[in-house]
Design an enzyme around this catalytic site. Structure first.
Site, PDB file in Angstrom:
ATOM      1  N   HIS A   1     -12.090 -19.822 -26.363  1.00 52.96           N
ATOM      2  CA  HIS A   1     -12.030 -18.459 -25.825  1.00 52.96           C
ATOM      3  C   HIS A   1     -10.579 -18.036 -25.669  1.00 52.96           C
ATOM      4  O   HIS A   1      -9.651 -18.811 -25.955  1.00 52.96           O
ATOM      5  CB  HIS A   1     -12.784 -18.345 -24.487  1.00 52.96           C
TER       6      HIS A   1
ATOM      7  N   CYS B   1      -3.755 -18.630 -20.952  1.00 52.02           N
ATOM      8  CA  CYS B   1      -5.126 -18.456 -21.439  1.00 52.02           C
ATOM      9  C   CYS B   1      -5.309 -17.174 -22.248  1.00 52.02           C
ATOM     10  O   CYS B   1      -6.403 -16.878 -22.712  1.00 52.02           O
ATOM     11  CB  CYS B   1      -6.123 -18.498 -20.287  1.00 52.02           C
TER      12      CYS B   1
ATOM     13  N   HIS C   1      -7.814 -20.876 -27.278  1.00 51.54           N
ATOM     14  CA  HIS C   1      -7.790 -22.314 -26.978  1.00 51.54           C
ATOM     15  C   HIS C   1      -9.208 -22.770 -26.689  1.00 51.54           C
ATOM     16  O   HIS C   1     -10.121 -21.943 -26.583  1.00 51.54           O
ATOM     17  CB  HIS C   1      -6.863 -22.604 -25.790  1.00 51.54           C
TER      18      HIS C   1
ATOM     19  N   HIS D   1     -12.113 -25.698 -24.745  1.00 49.97           N
ATOM     20  CA  HIS D   1     -12.423 -26.576 -23.613  1.00 49.97           C
ATOM     21  C   HIS D   1     -13.578 -27.507 -23.960  1.00 49.97           C
ATOM     22  O   HIS D   1     -14.511 -27.099 -24.654  1.00 49.97           O
ATOM     23  CB  HIS D   1     -12.855 -25.755 -22.388  1.00 49.97           C
TER      24      HIS D   1
ATOM     25  N   HIS E   1     -19.507 -25.166 -29.571  1.00 52.41           N
ATOM     26  CA  HIS E   1     -18.616 -25.049 -30.732  1.00 52.41           C
ATOM     27  C   HIS E   1     -18.508 -23.618 -31.257  1.00 52.41           C
ATOM     28  O   HIS E   1     -18.420 -23.390 -32.467  1.00 52.41           O
ATOM     29  CB  HIS E   1     -19.039 -26.007 -31.856  1.00 52.41           C
TER      30      HIS E   1
ATOM     31  N   GLU F   1     -14.391 -26.391 -16.520  1.00 52.35           N
ATOM     32  CA  GLU F   1     -13.608 -26.012 -17.694  1.00 52.35           C
ATOM     33  C   GLU F   1     -12.667 -27.164 -18.065  1.00 52.35           C
ATOM     34  O   GLU F   1     -12.390 -27.414 -19.231  1.00 52.35           O
ATOM     35  CB  GLU F   1     -12.798 -24.759 -17.343  1.00 52.35           C
TER      36      GLU F   1
HETATM   37 ZN    ZN Z   1      -9.646 -21.497 -21.138  1.00 51.65          ZN
END
Ligand code: ZN
Length: 133
Positions: free
Chosen positions: A14, A23, A27, A29, A68, A123
């Protein structure tokens, strides 16, 4: 009060728009969702809920829709580009913060008939958000 909680692992990418921190860049998680159901009394099987049902309903949905995939705000300029490349996405009206993802999983679980009381999404191992109904 009894409760049962099932953990579900998934990966997502996201980025946050209109945001100044790191952010804002795309990137990913390795997330863990915790889905909790509470009950004052147990059912005939002496359970709050069957872990298999939670897995089938919530993990099934997460695997299909979020795992994914890039989770992006609908108006993110990345959407058109990723769409043209055939990349899978899940689009939200809001910034795809972990708070919104927890709320999304909570709402979807309820819509599918699972009486969840809390969804927490980790996260990272040190940061998580919770939505409780
Ligand atoms: Zn993030």
């Amino acid at each position: 009060m009894y409760s049962v909680t099932r953990k579900i692992d998934f990966c997502y990418g996201h980025r946050l728009l209109d945001y100044d921190g790191v952010c804002r860049h795309p990137h990913g998680h390795n997330a863990v969702a915790e889905v909790e159901i509470r009950a004052e009394q147990l059912d005939k099987q002496n359970m709050v809920a069957d872990f298999t049902d939670i897995k089938q309903i919530v993990k099934g949905w997460i695997d299909r829709e979020l795992d994914h995939k890039m989770i992006l705000r609908k108006d993110d300029p990345l959407v058109a580009m990723l769409e043209s490349l055939g990349e899978p996405m899940y689009l939200l009206d809001t910034n795809p913060t972990v708070e919104r993802i927890a709320r999304l999983i909570f709402d979807i679980s309820r819509e599918q008939g699972l009486p969840v009381s809390r969804v927490t999404v980790w996260e990272t191992p040190t940061s998580w958000a919770t939505f409780a109904g």
